[in-house]
Design an enzyme around this catalytic site. Structure first.
Site, PDB file in Angstrom:
ATOM      1  N   GLU A  47      -5.027   5.604   2.833  1.00 46.70           N
ATOM      2  CA  GLU A  47      -4.775   4.331   3.323  1.00 46.70           C
ATOM      3  C   GLU A  47      -6.495   3.880   3.697  1.00 46.70           C
ATOM      4  O   GLU A  47      -6.700   2.550   3.530  1.00 46.70           O
ATOM      5  CB  GLU A  47      -3.818   4.094   4.545  1.00 46.70           C
ATOM      6  CG  GLU A  47      -2.545   3.966   4.091  1.00 46.70           C
ATOM      7  CD  GLU A  47      -1.782   5.474   3.904  1.00 46.70           C
ATOM      8  OE1 GLU A  47      -0.740   5.326   3.744  1.00 46.70           O
ATOM      9  OE2 GLU A  47      -2.311   6.519   3.813  1.00 46.70           O
ATOM     10  N   ASN A  49       0.670  -1.072   0.009  1.00 42.91           N
ATOM     11  CA  ASN A  49      -0.106  -0.005  -0.009  1.00 42.91           C
ATOM     12  C   ASN A  49       0.890   1.200   0.003  1.00 42.91           C
ATOM     13  O   ASN A  49       0.665   2.426   0.455  1.00 42.91           O
ATOM     14  CB  ASN A  49      -0.996  -0.089   1.132  1.00 42.91           C
ATOM     15  CG  ASN A  49      -2.054   0.930   1.009  1.00 42.91           C
ATOM     16  OD1 ASN A  49      -2.412   1.330  -0.015  1.00 42.91           O
ATOM     17  ND2 ASN A  49      -2.870   1.047   1.918  1.00 42.91           N
ATOM     18  N   ARG A  83      -1.158   6.016  10.660  1.00 48.00           N
ATOM     19  CA  ARG A  83      -1.308   7.334  10.984  1.00 48.00           C
ATOM     20  C   ARG A  83      -2.585   7.163  12.215  1.00 48.00           C
ATOM     21  O   ARG A  83      -2.598   8.021  13.165  1.00 48.00           O
ATOM     22  CB  ARG A  83      -1.597   8.236   9.895  1.00 48.00           C
ATOM     23  CG  ARG A  83      -0.324   8.376   9.016  1.00 48.00           C
ATOM     24  CD  ARG A  83       0.045   9.604   8.706  1.00 48.00           C
ATOM     25  NE  ARG A  83       1.069   9.776   7.595  1.00 48.00           N
ATOM     26  CZ  ARG A  83       2.516   9.585   8.090  1.00 48.00           C
ATOM     27  NH1 ARG A  83       2.489   9.901   9.441  1.00 48.00           N
ATOM     28  NH2 ARG A  83       3.303   9.410   7.314  1.00 48.00           N
TER      29      ARG A  83
END
Length: 437
Positions: free
Chosen positions: A352, A102, A397
């Site tokens: 993401e 990713n 994150r």
């Protein structure tokens, strides 16, 4: 802090006990954005480049593995140092299949470079990567004669690249309002094409500092791009990458945001080293955001230090230039007086995960009031904090920024903490070193 392990995955969750204060000094790992750009530029350059301070994490591993598959010789390629033997613009391997997980900072630039490399290549990634758009970059490359085909849904990976009828120079238009990585990828690849080329960005260019970072790194490798008004970029005829010999990678300014926020929320002082006022990364601007919210900020060329305030206050701010750091600002908003409005964060939707939806959902678990729109979020701090189990959506994150919620006086469980391997494998250990209970 404790964790649970079972069978297939090393850690299903991590529990963070309430934290009274955060203080101390931390040396940052290398910047993901600079690491992956530098590895690719070093591979494409003439000569040998020694890179130090590289980030040791999954996204950078994907770039290293791909470059090796393409025939690039990389010595000492584990950890923070790599000696890259450049191929002078021509990958030795002309047929390969690459899996890029990713890692957008690997997938997008490699797509552009390979599209101009006269070979047969297949690029694929994790399921979420196949949901992240790439059509604007593909359209721009096709105007140069690249032969790129979609392996599934049009506009999204996976991709199949074949030798195209590439033509020299001219003008290329590309939209800038979905991802700055498209512009970065195109600019980095264009020295592989012959002739002077002009890139015109259509619409608003988001995350401008990341493009500025790209231009700065290209210049270190000998290619100077002239940037004109209205986001027009001109590459000269005969541009070619030349190794600078040695280059040190800065610490990651996006990762710095969590620790700087910890200083603002948890009293501090917290000092991060490896990035400072001389940085080429736009996310160093997050320190100014904390100052606007009431924290005390000091900095030098290679460090930033933050101390808290008796009361932080909410802000109304445009985060177009630093969308990753805006996620940390949403957590700081929980500790501020009054509302905080994060504007121009539409790019969160194609990261993401859909970060606007995900952040709103998890912030509400802690007791916050959250309103959201297509490209904005408004956060009101909790009237009463609630203990929460945070879902992370395989998004590094989200895992990192919600660790700060333990400063609200409640225990926090972070599910799937291993997702931080994408950019900061040692995050939770580093976080605990600064925690005071």
């Amino acid at each position: 802090m404790s964790s649970s392990a079972s069978g297939r995955r090393a850690a299903e969750f991590v529990d963070i006990a309430p934290i009274a204060r955060m203080s101390g000094t931390l040396r940052l790992p290398g910047s993901k954005s600079i690491s992956n750009r530098s590895l690719l530029l070093a591979a494409l350059a003439r000569g040998t480049t020694e890179l130090t301070g590289l980030l040791a994490a999954d996204d950078v591993d994907r770039m290293r593995e791909s470059l090796r598959t393409l025939g690039v010789r990389i010595e000492d390629d584990a950890g923070e140092r790599a000696v890259v033997h450049g191929v002078a613009g021509t990958f030795p391997v002309r047929q390969a299949s690459l899996f890029l997980g990713n890692a957008g900072t690997a997938f997008r630039p490699l797509t552009a470079a390979l599209a101009l490399s006269h070979g047969d290549y297949e690029l694929s990634g994790a399921p979420r990567m196949h949901e992240r758009p790439i059509g604007d970059l593909v359209d721009a490359l096709r105007t140069l004669g690249a032969d790129i085909r979609y392996g599934g849904v049009a506009g999204f990976p996976p991709l199949t690249i074949a030798p195209g009828a590439l033509h020299a120079g001219g003008k290329v238009a590309i939209r800038g309002n979905v991802s700055s990585q498209f512009v970065t990828a195109l600019l980095m690849a264009l020295p592989l094409a012959d002739g002077a080329t002009t890139v015109e960005v259509e619409g608003e260019l988001i995350s401008r500092p990341y493009v500025a970072m790209t231009l700065a790194l290209m210049e270190r490798f000998g290619v100077v791009v002239v940037r004109e008004r209205g986001d027009v970029f001109r590459l000269p005829d005969g541009a070619a990458y030349i190794s600078p010999g040695k280059m040190a990678v800065e610490g990651d300014a996006s990762s710095a945001s969590y620790f700087l926020a910890a200083g603002a929320i948890g009293g501090g002082p917290v000092r991060i080293e490896g990035v400072g006022s001389s940085s080429i990364q736009g996310d160093v601007g997050f320190a100014a955001t904390l100052a606007a919210m009431g924290a005390t900020v000091r900095s030098g060329d290679d460090w930033i230090e933050v101390r808290g305030a008796e009361q932080l206050h909410g802000i109304d701010a445009d985060f177009n230039a630093m969308p990753d750091a805006a996620m940390t600002a949403a957590i700081v908003a929980l500790f501020a007086e009054g509302p905080t409005l994060l504007r121009n964060i539409g790019s969160w939707r194609v990261k993401e995960t859909d970060r606007i939806a995900a952040m709103a959902r998890e912030l509400r678990k802690l007791g916050a009031s959250v309103d959201e729109g297509a490209d904005w979020m408004r956060v009101m701090p909790p009237a009463q904090w609630q203990p929460a189990t945070i879902a992370t959506y395989d998004d590094h994150r989200i895992a990192m920024c919600f660790s700060l919620a333990a400063l609200g006086g409640v225990p926090v469980r972070i599910n799937d903490p291993e997702c931080v391997r994408k950019t900061f494998p040692g995050y939770f250990a580093a976080f605990e070193r600064l925690a005071r209970r």
